[in-house]
Design an enzyme around this catalytic site. Structure first.
Site, PDB file in Angstrom:
ATOM      1  N   GLN A 104       0.832  -1.208   0.000  1.00 18.96           N
ATOM      2  CA  GLN A 104       0.000   0.000   0.000  1.00 18.96           C
ATOM      3  C   GLN A 104       0.870   1.263   0.000  1.00 18.96           C
ATOM      4  OE1 GLN A 104      -1.822   0.778   3.768  1.00 18.96           O
ATOM      5  NE2 GLN A 104      -3.569   1.845   2.894  1.00 18.96           N
ATOM      6  N   GLU A 140      -9.295  -1.705   4.948  1.00 19.71           N
ATOM      7  CA  GLU A 140      -8.077  -1.889   5.755  1.00 19.71           C
ATOM      8  C   GLU A 140      -8.419  -1.928   7.239  1.00 19.71           C
ATOM      9  OE1 GLU A 140      -5.175   1.292   5.541  1.00 19.71           O
ATOM     10  OE2 GLU A 140      -3.617  -0.007   6.391  1.00 19.71           O
TER      11      GLU A 140
HETATM   12  C1  LIG Z   1       3.193  -0.991  11.557  1.00 19.70           C
HETATM   13  C2  LIG Z   1       2.834   0.056  10.546  1.00 19.70           C
HETATM   14  C3  LIG Z   1       2.590  -0.312   9.231  1.00 19.70           C
HETATM   15  C4  LIG Z   1       2.274   0.652   8.290  1.00 19.70           C
HETATM   16  N1  LIG Z   1       2.079   0.246   6.994  1.00 19.70           N
HETATM   17  C5  LIG Z   1       1.800   1.186   6.061  1.00 19.70           C
HETATM   18  C6  LIG Z   1       1.646   0.793   4.692  1.00 19.70           C
HETATM   19  O1  LIG Z   1       1.778  -0.381   4.339  1.00 19.70           O
HETATM   20  N2  LIG Z   1       1.382   1.766   3.784  1.00 19.70           N
HETATM   21  C7  LIG Z   1       1.226   3.069   4.128  1.00 19.70           C
HETATM   22  O2  LIG Z   1       0.952   3.878   3.259  1.00 19.70           O
HETATM   23  N3  LIG Z   1       1.385   3.477   5.417  1.00 19.70           N
HETATM   24  C8  LIG Z   1       1.667   2.566   6.381  1.00 19.70           C
HETATM   25  N4  LIG Z   1       1.841   2.950   7.685  1.00 19.70           N
HETATM   26  C9  LIG Z   1       1.795   4.388   8.015  1.00 19.70           C
HETATM   27  C10 LIG Z   1       0.563   4.805   8.796  1.00 19.70           C
HETATM   28  O3  LIG Z   1      -0.570   4.845   7.986  1.00 19.70           O
HETATM   29  C11 LIG Z   1       0.880   6.159   9.429  1.00 19.70           C
HETATM   30  O4  LIG Z   1       1.926   5.962  10.348  1.00 19.70           O
HETATM   31  C12 LIG Z   1      -0.309   6.758  10.137  1.00 19.70           C
HETATM   32  O5  LIG Z   1      -1.315   7.126   9.226  1.00 19.70           O
HETATM   33  C13 LIG Z   1       0.088   7.985  10.976  1.00 19.70           C
HETATM   34  O6  LIG Z   1       0.799   8.891  10.220  1.00 19.70           O
HETATM   35  P1  LIG Z   1       2.211   9.463  10.726  1.00 19.70           P
HETATM   36  O7  LIG Z   1       3.083   8.296  11.089  1.00 19.70           O
HETATM   37  O8  LIG Z   1       2.717  10.379   9.685  1.00 19.70           O
HETATM   38  O9  LIG Z   1       1.888  10.222  12.079  1.00 19.70           O
HETATM   39  P2  LIG Z   1       1.334  11.720  12.204  1.00 19.70           P
HETATM   40  O10 LIG Z   1       0.199  11.908  11.256  1.00 19.70           O
HETATM   41  O11 LIG Z   1       2.478  12.662  12.101  1.00 19.70           O
HETATM   42  O12 LIG Z   1       0.748  11.715  13.679  1.00 19.70           O
HETATM   43  C14 LIG Z   1       1.584  11.950  14.821  1.00 19.70           C
HETATM   44  C15 LIG Z   1       0.676  11.977  16.048  1.00 19.70           C
HETATM   45  O13 LIG Z   1      -0.244  13.086  15.936  1.00 19.70           O
HETATM   46  C16 LIG Z   1      -1.579  12.599  16.086  1.00 19.70           C
HETATM   47  N5  LIG Z   1      -2.472  13.317  15.170  1.00 19.70           N
HETATM   48  C17 LIG Z   1      -2.223  13.644  13.869  1.00 19.70           C
HETATM   49  N6  LIG Z   1      -3.275  14.296  13.345  1.00 19.70           N
HETATM   50  C18 LIG Z   1      -4.223  14.348  14.313  1.00 19.70           C
HETATM   51  C19 LIG Z   1      -5.551  14.867  14.381  1.00 19.70           C
HETATM   52  N7  LIG Z   1      -6.094  15.441  13.296  1.00 19.70           N
HETATM   53  N8  LIG Z   1      -6.227  14.757  15.548  1.00 19.70           N
HETATM   54  C20 LIG Z   1      -5.673  14.154  16.628  1.00 19.70           C
HETATM   55  N9  LIG Z   1      -4.413  13.650  16.629  1.00 19.70           N
HETATM   56  C21 LIG Z   1      -3.709  13.737  15.492  1.00 19.70           C
HETATM   57  C22 LIG Z   1      -1.536  11.137  15.670  1.00 19.70           C
HETATM   58  O14 LIG Z   1      -2.604  10.396  16.257  1.00 19.70           O
HETATM   59  C23 LIG Z   1      -0.182  10.722  16.203  1.00 19.70           C
HETATM   60  O15 LIG Z   1      -0.276  10.399  17.578  1.00 19.70           O
HETATM   61  C24 LIG Z   1       2.176   2.018   8.654  1.00 19.70           C
HETATM   62  C25 LIG Z   1       2.412   2.377   9.983  1.00 19.70           C
HETATM   63  C26 LIG Z   1       2.733   1.429  10.917  1.00 19.70           C
HETATM   64  C27 LIG Z   1       2.992   1.865  12.333  1.00 19.70           C
END
Ligand SMILES: Cc1cc2nc3c(=O)[nH]c(=O)nc-3n(C[C@H](O)[C@H](O)[C@H](O)COP(=O)(O)OP(=O)(O)OC[C@H]3O[C@@H](n4cnc5c(N)ncnc54)[C@H](O)[C@@H]3O)c2cc1C
Length: 411
Positions: free
Chosen positions: A130, A248
């Site tokens: 993905q 998902e």
């Molecule tokens: C094990 C694992 C597998 C993954 N696999 C995939 C994959 O196959 N493909 C893919 O595309 N992605 C993948 N991901 C990525 C995943 O979708 C993102 O990590 C997730 O969407 C969060 O984005 P970020 O890491 O950029 O955190 P951020 O968006 O930077 O968030 C940081 C913190 O801020 C909080 N936050 C952010 N916005 C808000 C809001 N509007 N309100 C309240 N709190 C908020 C979040 O909850 C979090 O605690 C994976 C992640 C993990 C951990």
């Protein structure tokens, strides 16, 4: 809600149970091929197992027959899923195909795309990954910047994805790209299918806290993708992306996986000794197990309620977000309870002769924490539940799933 199976369903349950008894490889019980380090042997084993389950007729039974399914009703697949847990069968390696891009293609793909991709997904001939998240575009997914310019009959893709699970061994990626940089951020995105062997793609594994390189950075440099690989309308990828996100969440929210994890916890508690007797004799452990048992059972009953909704063709609303939030947090709490029961033994290396359950509990614990974040974080799910489920005021910055729409609209 009717909690009993019909005589036909009971007969089918017996058939599945007998098949699993004869076929689940003893050595690979509890083996989840998509977790941990993806070594070639494990992947080959995972593909062979999925193929075997498919040939037996137990994968994606609800899909249309022309694409390799059986057009079966949802009860049959539910029975199979339950029996797989009961038998502690290994997971299926192609889940992103079966549960995410497959259903999305059935709803939004062209006839050629369905014909080309769906059967290969079921037979584990092509594994998918993905390509959504990017550096700086996780929860705020719609801010993604990977660019796809249309040149003749092709998209030319440049940019970077991150946290891409399984990209090291995936054959294809379903990917979000920006095709109209001038449009409002939700409106200039397209959903395309990329061959991972295309020239210009570089995959760099990232090591998770489990110590395993489960996900990756993926770089695109002038990667050419046929225009025929566009799913849905040009610039309207956000609609398609949300369909996949819905699937998902339900995949990550597997009730069956949570039940399996809880079964393992109870087995562990029965076999560990505390003060000269089984840990299950300790009132604090018993209380903890009872608390978790109630929550696992509640989650199972909620899954039955949703099944009834599906059978009656009621819209699912925010169910997927509720399921994802509850099950991922519950998985984390179950593995945490296991580590507490194990005490210092919980952190022994996998190869240590005194290690319990092959040392899987620390990685289960850390992996479960990752899944509270992956597929949309717990906070983001809470936003969705609050805004779309409870009709509370809309969170102003937008989120990974909050497609533009009327504010405060309950699901
Ligand atoms: C094990 C694992 C597998 C993954 N696999 C995939 C994959 O196959 N493909 C893919 O595309 N992605 C993948 N991901 C990525 C995943 O979708 C993102 O990590 C997730 O969407 C969060 O984005 P970020 O890491 O950029 O955190 P951020 O968006 O930077 O968030 C940081 C913190 O801020 C909080 N936050 C952010 N916005 C808000 C809001 N509007 N309100 C309240 N709190 C908020 C979040 O909850 C979090 O605690 C994976 C992640 C993990 C951990």
């Amino acid at each position: 809600m009717d909690l009993t199976y019909s005589p036909e369903e009971l007969a089918f349950q017996r058939e599945v149970r007998a098949w699993l008894k004869a076929n689940v490889p003893k050595k690979d019980r509890n083996d989840n091929p998509t977790e941990g380090a993806p070594d070639a042997k494990k992947i080959a084993r995972g593909k062979a197992w999925q193929r075997k389950v498919y040939d037996a007729g137990y994968v994606a039974m609800g899909w249309p027959t022309e694409y390799g399914g059986q057009g079966a009703d949802v009860m049959r697949q539910t029975i199979v899923n339950e029996e797989m847990v009961r038998a502690r069968a290994p997971g299926l390696i192609g889940m992103m195909g079966i549960q995410m891009v497959g259903p999305t293609l059935i709803a939004h793909g062209t006839a050629e795309q369905k014909q080309r991709y769906l059967p290969r997904i079921l037979r584990a001939e092509e594994i998918w990954c993905q390509g959504y998240s990017e550096p700086g575009s996780g929860s705020d997914l719609a801010s993604l910047r990977t660019r796809a310019e249309i040149v003749g009959d092709e998209f030319v893709v440049n940019g970077q994805k991150i946290w891409t699970s399984g990209a090291q061994y995936a054959d294809r990626m379903f990917c979000l790209v920006r095709t109209d940089p001038e449009a409002p951020k939700h409106r200039g995105i397209s959903y395309i299918l990329i061959d991972m062997k295309s020239p210009g793609i570089t995959v760099r594994p990232l090591v998770q806290m489990t110590g395993d390189p489960g996900f990756n950075e993926v770089f695109f440099e002038d990667v050419r993708v046929p225009r025929a690989n566009l799913v849905g309308q040009l610039h309207d990828g956000w609609t398609v992306a949300n369909a996949t996100l819905f699937h998902e969440r339900n995949m990550l929210a597997s009730t069956t996986r949570t039940q399996l994890l809880f079964q393992n916890l109870v087995r562990l508690a029965r076999t560990r000794r505390r003060g000269g007797q089984s840990a299950t004799a300790d009132p604090l452990v018993r209380q903890r197990l009872a608390d978790l048992a109630i929550r696992v059972e509640t989650m199972k009953l909620e899954a039955f309620r949703q099944l009834t909704d599906t059978l009656r063709q009621r819209a699912p609303g925010i169910n997927a977000s509720v399921n994802k939030l509850v099950s991922c947090e519950l998985n984390h709490q179950i593995s945490r309870a296991a580590l507490e029961i194990l005490g210092d033994y919980g952190w022994l290396a996998k190869k240590d002769p005194r290690v319990a359950d092959d040392g899987t509990w620390p990685s289960d614990y850390m992996f479960a924490l990752g899944l509270i974040i992956g597929g949309g974080t717990a906070q983001v799910q809470k936003n969705i539940i609050a805004e779309r489920g409870l009709g509370m005021p809309r969170e102003p910055r937008g989120s990974a799933v909050a497609a533009p729409g009327p504010p405060n609209k309950p699901a």
